[in-house]
Design a protein around this motif. Structure first.
Motif, PDB file in Angstrom:
ATOM      1  N   GLU A 165      -2.188  39.716  54.398  1.00 40.65           N
ATOM      2  CA  GLU A 165      -2.093  38.431  53.701  1.00 40.65           C
ATOM      3  C   GLU A 165      -3.471  37.916  53.297  1.00 40.65           C
ATOM      4  O   GLU A 165      -3.631  37.351  52.221  1.00 40.65           O
ATOM      5  N   LYS A 166      -4.455  38.118  54.148  1.00 42.90           N
ATOM      6  CA  LYS A 166      -5.815  37.681  53.822  1.00 42.90           C
ATOM      7  C   LYS A 166      -6.355  38.492  52.642  1.00 42.90           C
ATOM      8  O   LYS A 166      -7.004  37.950  51.749  1.00 42.90           O
TER       9      LYS A 166
ATOM     10  N   GLN B 165      -3.619  23.771  43.705  1.00 49.40           N
ATOM     11  CA  GLN B 165      -3.652  24.381  45.041  1.00 49.40           C
ATOM     12  C   GLN B 165      -3.735  23.301  46.120  1.00 49.40           C
ATOM     13  O   GLN B 165      -2.971  23.334  47.096  1.00 49.40           O
TER      14      GLN B 165
ATOM     15  N   MET C 121       3.122  29.294  48.350  1.00 46.35           N
ATOM     16  CA  MET C 121       2.362  30.497  48.028  1.00 46.35           C
ATOM     17  C   MET C 121       2.973  31.209  46.822  1.00 46.35           C
ATOM     18  O   MET C 121       2.245  31.665  45.938  1.00 46.35           O
TER      19      MET C 121
ATOM     20  N   TRP D 292      -4.740  37.200  49.541  1.00 49.07           N
ATOM     21  CA  TRP D 292      -5.319  35.901  49.187  1.00 49.07           C
ATOM     22  C   TRP D 292      -6.644  36.099  48.458  1.00 49.07           C
ATOM     23  O   TRP D 292      -6.922  35.430  47.463  1.00 49.07           O
TER      24      TRP D 292
ATOM     25  N   TYR E  12       1.066  32.031  43.132  1.00 51.05           N
ATOM     26  CA  TYR E  12       1.062  33.309  42.422  1.00 51.05           C
ATOM     27  C   TYR E  12       1.635  33.146  41.017  1.00 51.05           C
ATOM     28  O   TYR E  12       1.110  33.706  40.053  1.00 51.05           O
TER      29      TYR E  12
ATOM     30  N   GLN F 280      -7.616  34.913  44.685  1.00 45.66           N
ATOM     31  CA  GLN F 280      -8.770  34.067  44.381  1.00 45.66           C
ATOM     32  C   GLN F 280      -9.717  34.735  43.386  1.00 45.66           C
ATOM     33  O   GLN F 280     -10.327  34.060  42.549  1.00 45.66           O
TER      34      GLN F 280
END
Length: 91
Positions: free
Chosen positions: A9-10, A35, A50, A13, A54, A17
């Motif tokens: 997940e990181k 956001q 989330m 992310w 996206y 970004q």
């Protein structure tokens, strides 16, 4: 959630970004505000928030490619736009 899922997940992310940073400046500003809004308002359903983020990036990339002004995508009230995305993501 296990450790591997957290790492994945990181990573996702960070990729998201990076996509935001590639957008034109006005798109980046609106995205950052959306956001913040989604993290405050959509906190009850973080998965929907989330998914909405996206979707926003996808729409913004398409709009930037075609040269659309960002507010032509979100409309005059970006918060209403974000609420609609959360609602559709939660269904």
């Amino acid at each position: 959630m296990d450790f591997r899922n957290m790492i994945e997940e990181k990573r996702e992310w960070r990729v998201l970004q990076a996509r935001v940073k590639a957008l034109p400046r006005d798109y980046q500003i609106v995205y950052k505000e959306l956001q913040k809004y989604l993290f405050k308002v959509g906190a009850e359903n973080m998965d929907a928030s989330m998914e909405a983020l996206y979707s926003i990036v996808d729409l913004f990339e398409e709009g930037a490619t075609t040269g659309k002004p960002v507010l032509e995508i979100t409309g005059p009230n970006p918060a209403t736009f974000a609420d609609a995305l959360i609602e559709s993501a939660g269904q």
